[in-house]
Design an enzyme around this catalytic site. Structure first.
Site, PDB file in Angstrom:
ATOM      1  N   SER A  15       0.833  -1.203   0.000  1.00 25.96           N
ATOM      2  CA  SER A  15       0.000   0.000   0.000  1.00 25.96           C
ATOM      3  C   SER A  15       0.869   1.255   0.000  1.00 25.96           C
ATOM      4  CB  SER A  15      -0.910   0.010   1.232  1.00 25.96           C
ATOM      5  OG  SER A  15      -0.159   0.260   2.404  1.00 25.96           O
ATOM      6  N   LYS A  91      -0.272  -0.608  15.403  1.00 26.79           N
ATOM      7  CA  LYS A  91      -1.657  -0.961  15.734  1.00 26.79           C
ATOM      8  C   LYS A  91      -2.138  -2.192  14.979  1.00 26.79           C
ATOM      9  CE  LYS A  91      -3.897   2.310  12.515  1.00 26.79           C
ATOM     10  NZ  LYS A  91      -4.657   1.375  11.689  1.00 26.79           N
ATOM     11  N   ASP A  92      -1.394  -2.617  13.953  1.00 29.68           N
ATOM     12  CA  ASP A  92      -1.745  -3.842  13.216  1.00 29.68           C
ATOM     13  C   ASP A  92      -1.121  -5.087  13.825  1.00 29.68           C
ATOM     14  OD1 ASP A  92      -3.214  -2.406  11.358  1.00 29.68           O
ATOM     15  OD2 ASP A  92      -1.540  -2.221   9.944  1.00 29.68           O
ATOM     16  N   LEU A 138     -13.738  -1.357  14.667  1.00 25.19           N
ATOM     17  CA  LEU A 138     -14.777  -1.572  15.669  1.00 25.19           C
ATOM     18  C   LEU A 138     -14.633  -0.570  16.809  1.00 25.19           C
ATOM     19  CD1 LEU A 138     -17.162  -3.508  16.151  1.00 25.19           C
ATOM     20  CD2 LEU A 138     -15.610  -4.941  17.496  1.00 25.19           C
ATOM     21  N   ARG A 139     -13.401  -0.198  17.159  1.00 24.85           N
ATOM     22  CA  ARG A 139     -13.182   0.807  18.205  1.00 24.85           C
ATOM     23  C   ARG A 139     -13.776   2.149  17.791  1.00 24.85           C
ATOM     24  NH1 ARG A 139      -9.937   4.986  18.251  1.00 24.85           N
ATOM     25  NH2 ARG A 139      -8.781   4.223  16.455  1.00 24.85           N
ATOM     26  N   ARG A 140     -13.448   2.609  16.580  1.00 27.40           N
ATOM     27  CA  ARG A 140     -13.984   3.896  16.131  1.00 27.40           C
ATOM     28  C   ARG A 140     -15.503   3.859  16.042  1.00 27.40           C
ATOM     29  NH1 ARG A 140      -9.289   4.127  11.719  1.00 27.40           N
ATOM     30  NH2 ARG A 140      -7.686   5.213  12.920  1.00 27.40           N
ATOM     31  N   ARG A 157     -13.471  -0.065   3.985  1.00 25.99           N
ATOM     32  CA  ARG A 157     -12.131  -0.648   3.865  1.00 25.99           C
ATOM     33  C   ARG A 157     -11.398   0.024   2.712  1.00 25.99           C
ATOM     34  NH1 ARG A 157     -10.864  -5.813   5.098  1.00 25.99           N
ATOM     35  NH2 ARG A 157      -8.782  -5.064   4.580  1.00 25.99           N
ATOM     36  N   ARG A 163     -10.392   5.523   0.594  1.00 24.46           N
ATOM     37  CA  ARG A 163     -11.369   5.980   1.585  1.00 24.46           C
ATOM     38  C   ARG A 163     -11.704   7.457   1.391  1.00 24.46           C
ATOM     39  NH1 ARG A 163     -10.031   2.692   7.206  1.00 24.46           N
ATOM     40  NH2 ARG A 163      -9.104   0.869   6.222  1.00 24.46           N
ATOM     41  N   CYS A 249      -9.815  -7.964  16.782  1.00 25.12           N
ATOM     42  CA  CYS A 249     -10.727  -7.115  16.029  1.00 25.12           C
ATOM     43  C   CYS A 249     -12.156  -7.258  16.536  1.00 25.12           C
ATOM     44  CB  CYS A 249     -10.643  -7.461  14.539  1.00 25.12           C
ATOM     45  SG  CYS A 249      -9.070  -6.996  13.799  1.00 25.12           S
TER      46      CYS A 249
END
Length: 327
Positions: A15, A91-92, A138-140, A157, A163, A249
């Site tokens: 990416s 964070k991944d 899921l947190r956001r 995604r 995005r 997750c």
């Protein structure tokens, strides 16, 4: 005459953001190896490895195996001797790594906050009733619904550019992204505002990078050159909380740690996936002289992690299964 073989082969996802992050570390690794900038690709070549997380774009990660999908193929290449290190977004990184691999260095952290992007609204609170908010986190989702239960949170995604393009095309009224990624791509000017990390803590380790190596390579001089002591301690506390909460997750948790004057503070929160329930803990530990030395010292690192483990365990005991998305 044949050229000198590569010294450090760096694995990274393909990416745009991953390549930008890996490119930053490539230049620093080359410098640590004593090579000039123009020699960076020779002494520290980037090896692009497409991961399952990149290939699967139509579902949340929790539906297909969790955050480890962004690291699995890269870690397999390292264990097979095809690369020598990997540059990941912290964070991944799952709480547990494969045998034989370690997070060997944590460079200085970028801004850990979430960024709010919208065509019109300046903040989450300014969005109209029932506005469409895009996120795959899921947190956001849980934090946003806790603040604004009326929002229509939809899955989003894709890479940063994808995005932002969907927001611009009107598919969403607002989206949330990590400010660190926007900054590394030079796109932070697109943010309308930033989420207060005390009020809504980011993902554990957000904004930091993880340099992963085989265990036997963890003490190489070029690895140590990438280490940032204060970031290492803050991330250790946040990931300690993540480990205690058995976060995946399927568990929306946030954690935010800061080091100031020898005192390490930590705020941890966990929410029910629908945002209706929120549990919070905060605490601090005085590291004092333990912060001196490379990487903060083993004593400081253990104290930081213990702080996270303690607060995370308290939250887990209070919240139980209410913070886990049912399968």
């Amino acid at each position: 005459m044949s050229s000198q073989p590569p010294v450090v082969r760096i694995g990274a996802r393909g990416s745009q953001l991953s390549l930008a992050q890996a490119g930053q570390m490539q230049r620093r690794i080359a410098a640590a190896l004593g090579a000039p900038p123009e020699e960076a690709e020779r002494v520290a070549p980037l090896i692009v490895i497409k991961t399952s997380g990149d290939r699967i774009q139509d579902r949340r990660l929790l539906e297909v195996g969790g955050k480890g999908l962004f690291t699995k193929e890269i870690e397999e290449a390292m264990l097979a001797g095809e690369i020598d290190c990997a540059v990941h977004s912290m964070k991944d990184m799952p709480a547990l790594l494969p045998d034989g691999l370690v997070i060997a260095a944590v460079p200085e952290r970028e801004d850990p906050r979430d960024a709010f992007l919208s065509r019109e609204a300046l903040t989450l609170e300014d969005l109209p009733q029932g506005a469409r908010l895009g996120t795959a986190s899921l947190r956001r989702q849980a934090q946003s619904l806790h603040a604004r239960p009326d929002l229509d949170v939809q899955m989003l995604r894709g890479n940063v550019g994808t995005r932002m393009a969907k927001l611009e095309a009107g598919e969403f009224d607002a989206i949330l992204l990590a400010l660190s990624g926007l900054r590394r791509l030079g796109l932070d000017g697109a943010a309308k505002s930033f989420i207060d990390p005390v009020e809504r803590p980011p993902a554990p380790g957000q904004g930091a990078l993880a340099i992963e190596t085989r265990a036997e390579d963890a003490h190489q001089p070029w690895v140590k050159a990438l280490q940032h002591a204060d970031t290492t301690l803050a991330v250790a506390a946040e990931r300690g909380a993540m480990a205690a909460l058995e976060s995946s997750c399927r568990t929306p948790i946030g954690a935010f740690s800061q080091l100031a004057g020898g005192e390490l503070s930590l705020i941890v929160e966990a929410l029910s996936p629908d945002g209706k329930l929120r549990y919070r803990r905060q605490g601090a530990v005085n590291l004092g002289p333990m912060t001196a030395g490379e990487g903060g010292g083993e004593g400081a690192l253990a104290a930081a992690r213990d702080l996270g483990l303690r607060l995370g365990a308290e939250l887990r005991d209070e919240a139980g299964d209410s913070i886990v998305l049912p399968e």
